[in-house]
Design an enzyme around this catalytic site. Structure first.
Site, PDB file in Angstrom:
ATOM      1  N   HIS A  82       0.828  -1.211   0.000  1.00 39.39           N
ATOM      2  CA  HIS A  82       0.000   0.000   0.000  1.00 39.39           C
ATOM      3  C   HIS A  82       0.866   1.267   0.000  1.00 39.39           C
ATOM      4  O   HIS A  82       0.900   1.965  -0.987  1.00 39.39           O
ATOM      5  CB  HIS A  82      -1.016   0.053   1.154  1.00 39.39           C
ATOM      6  CG  HIS A  82      -1.944  -1.120   1.177  1.00 39.39           C
ATOM      7  ND1 HIS A  82      -2.783  -1.415   0.123  1.00 39.39           N
ATOM      8  CD2 HIS A  82      -2.143  -2.104   2.101  1.00 39.39           C
ATOM      9  CE1 HIS A  82      -3.472  -2.509   0.416  1.00 39.39           C
ATOM     10  NE2 HIS A  82      -3.104  -2.951   1.601  1.00 39.39           N
ATOM     11  N   ASP A 132      -4.878  -7.874  -3.659  1.00 38.54           N
ATOM     12  CA  ASP A 132      -5.191  -7.771  -2.236  1.00 38.54           C
ATOM     13  C   ASP A 132      -6.522  -8.417  -1.851  1.00 38.54           C
ATOM     14  O   ASP A 132      -6.595  -9.634  -1.644  1.00 38.54           O
ATOM     15  CB  ASP A 132      -5.143  -6.285  -1.838  1.00 38.54           C
ATOM     16  CG  ASP A 132      -5.245  -6.061  -0.333  1.00 38.54           C
ATOM     17  OD1 ASP A 132      -5.220  -7.041   0.419  1.00 38.54           O
ATOM     18  OD2 ASP A 132      -5.327  -4.895   0.097  1.00 38.54           O
TER      19      ASP A 132
HETATM   20 ZN   LIG Z   1      -3.449  -6.923   2.534  1.00 43.41          ZN
END
Ligand SMILES: [Zn+2]
Length: 441
Positions: free
Chosen positions: A261, A312
């Site tokens: 991220h 993800d």
């Molecule tokens: Zn994750």
């Protein structure tokens, strides 16, 4: 040895016509553009290297389309995700992961980084084989035909030292030493590797990070980092430094580290991450789904960080969409176009992604590399008329345009498999939700 004549393929950063590739023992032994061989199997279409999905939680696939009602935040979404996590057993985990990895294969993925924290029984007791859940993931990838790096995840705390609660007791090994001993016992096959993950600076107290660095050495290490502003604030309050500074201070930020991220790094964090030559795993379709924000991909790149891509939560499994989202999100954030070249994004989704998962010998159509091929339809309703180059691939193609996929010299997906993969996903996700409904009654 098998010879294929690729109609148009991306090699050395550009598309070339009539590329003869020879494959032996799962690797390319010859790659020759502008060829006219008498005997080679023709492969029509636009061909790119195998894609690497660097951030996956396979079981989140059960949540797609089911968490979209009402208001909420990342944290309320997490409650729904925990409910699924609480119900899975090794059989359902294997079935769900296999179906999810098959969807990935159908989207051109030949390697996945599975950020795996669902280790133990619902009450926290280890299974008879303490790696039963990890082994289920290895088996799921094997059956789907893709390579896997099992990023076995250390999770010790519900937040900055507080004990795990609820579903989190399944994630925790209680100590770094117990985690390392369990991970040392993982049995993998030639198509799987073991890496490590620190779940986050929330879930692993600072006092334990040094021991992780010692155990990890040069293995791939992934860390969820600065996905939420609240995580930055809590880390500053607990330790007086940002999450990036904290992992750096404990020897965990280097060239084999991937920060997942990195949506809200400070200016100093960007310099720190870039100077370390770390990877970042951007997951734009999840970050938009969860309302995380837009990470500073361009500034991280300029500072020296290496971009990779993941899906993800699997709200979407389409690495072409992740590639273009990095550029398109930057346009929204900056009101400027042209931050990323299509070729740079394609490299992020192929060679760089593979390298961040510990596979330096995959992600390019080149001699000595693993023989992975993704064949795209250049005349689909999306791709027709788009120029048959990397801009067409990155800015026009979608997962549905993938016609065939080879991994390690084996065809692991053909177009005709698509309907069956849909049925398999439908069946297994329904099974998971039946378990949840039984629990609710
Ligand atoms: Zn994750």
């Amino acid at each position: 040895m098998t010879a294929y004549l690729l109609e148009r393929a991306w090699i050395d950063g550009t598309f070339r016509d009539d590329v003869l590739v020879e494959v032996e023992d799962g690797r390319f032994t010859a790659v020759t553009p502008d060829s006219d061989p008498p005997r080679a199997i023709p492969v029509r279409g636009l061909v790119v290297p195998g894609l690497a999905n660097t951030h996956s939680h396979a079981f989140h696939r059960a949540l797609r389309g089911r968490t979209q009602r009402g208001s909420g935040t990342f944290w309320s979404w997490r409650e729904q995700m925990y409910a699924v996590a609480a119900r899975l057993d090794p059989d359902t985990y294997l079935a769900l992961a296999r179906a999810t990895y098959r969807e990935m294969a159908a989207a051109g993925t030949t390697c996945v980084g599975e950020f795996h924290y669902l280790h133990h029984q619902p009450d926290g007791t280890p299974y008879a084989d303490p790696n039963e859940m990890g082994h289920a993931l290895v088996e799921a990838a094997r059956r789907a035909g893709i390579r896997l790096t099992l990023l076995d995840t250390l999770y010790l705390s519900s937040g900055f030292g507080a004990p795990p609660e609820g579903a989190q007791v399944r994630y925790s090994d209680c100590t770094v030493e117990a985690w390392a001993t369990r991970v040392d016992g993982l049995a993998v096959d030639p198509y799987a590797r073991v890496g490590a993950a620190v779940h986050s600076v929330r879930a692993v107290p600072a006092a334990d990070l040094g021991a992780v660095a010692e155990w990890v050495g040069a293995r791939p290490l992934h860390v969820h980092l600065s996905e939420q502003v609240a995580e930055n604030d809590a880390c500053l309050e607990a330790y007086g430094v940002t999450p990036a500074q904290l992992v750096a201070d404990h020897g965990l930020l280097g060239p084999s580290t991937t920060l997942v991220h990195a949506t809200h790094p400070s200016d100093d964090d960007i310099d720190l991450i870039g100077t370390a030559g770390a990877y970042v795993s951007f997951c734009p379709t999840t970050e938009r789904d969860l309302g995380d924000g837009i990470g500073p991909s361009g500034r991280l790149h300029d500072a020296g960080a290496r971009l990779t891509l993941g899906s993800d939560s699997h709200a979407v499994i389409d690495l072409f969409e992740e590639m273009r989202a990095v550029e398109l999100d930057e346009r929204l954030a900056t009101q400027q176009r042209g931050h990323w070249m299509a070729g740079e994004l394609l490299r992020a989704g192929t060679a760089t992604g593979h390298a961040s998962l510990g596979w330096n010998d995959a992600g390019a159509i080149a001699v000595g590399q693993r023989a992975d091929l993704v064949v795209l339809d250049p005349a689909s309703p999306r791709t027709a008329g788009t120029g048959r180059d990397e801009q067409a691939v990155v800015f026009a193609a979608v997962a549905e345009d993938v016609r065939r996929v080879m991994a390690d010299g084996r065809w692991i997906f053909v177009d005709a498999d698509r309907a069956e993969i849909g049925c398999e996903l439908d069946e297994v996700v329904a099974r998971v939700w039946r378990l949840l409904e039984e629990e609710a009654r």
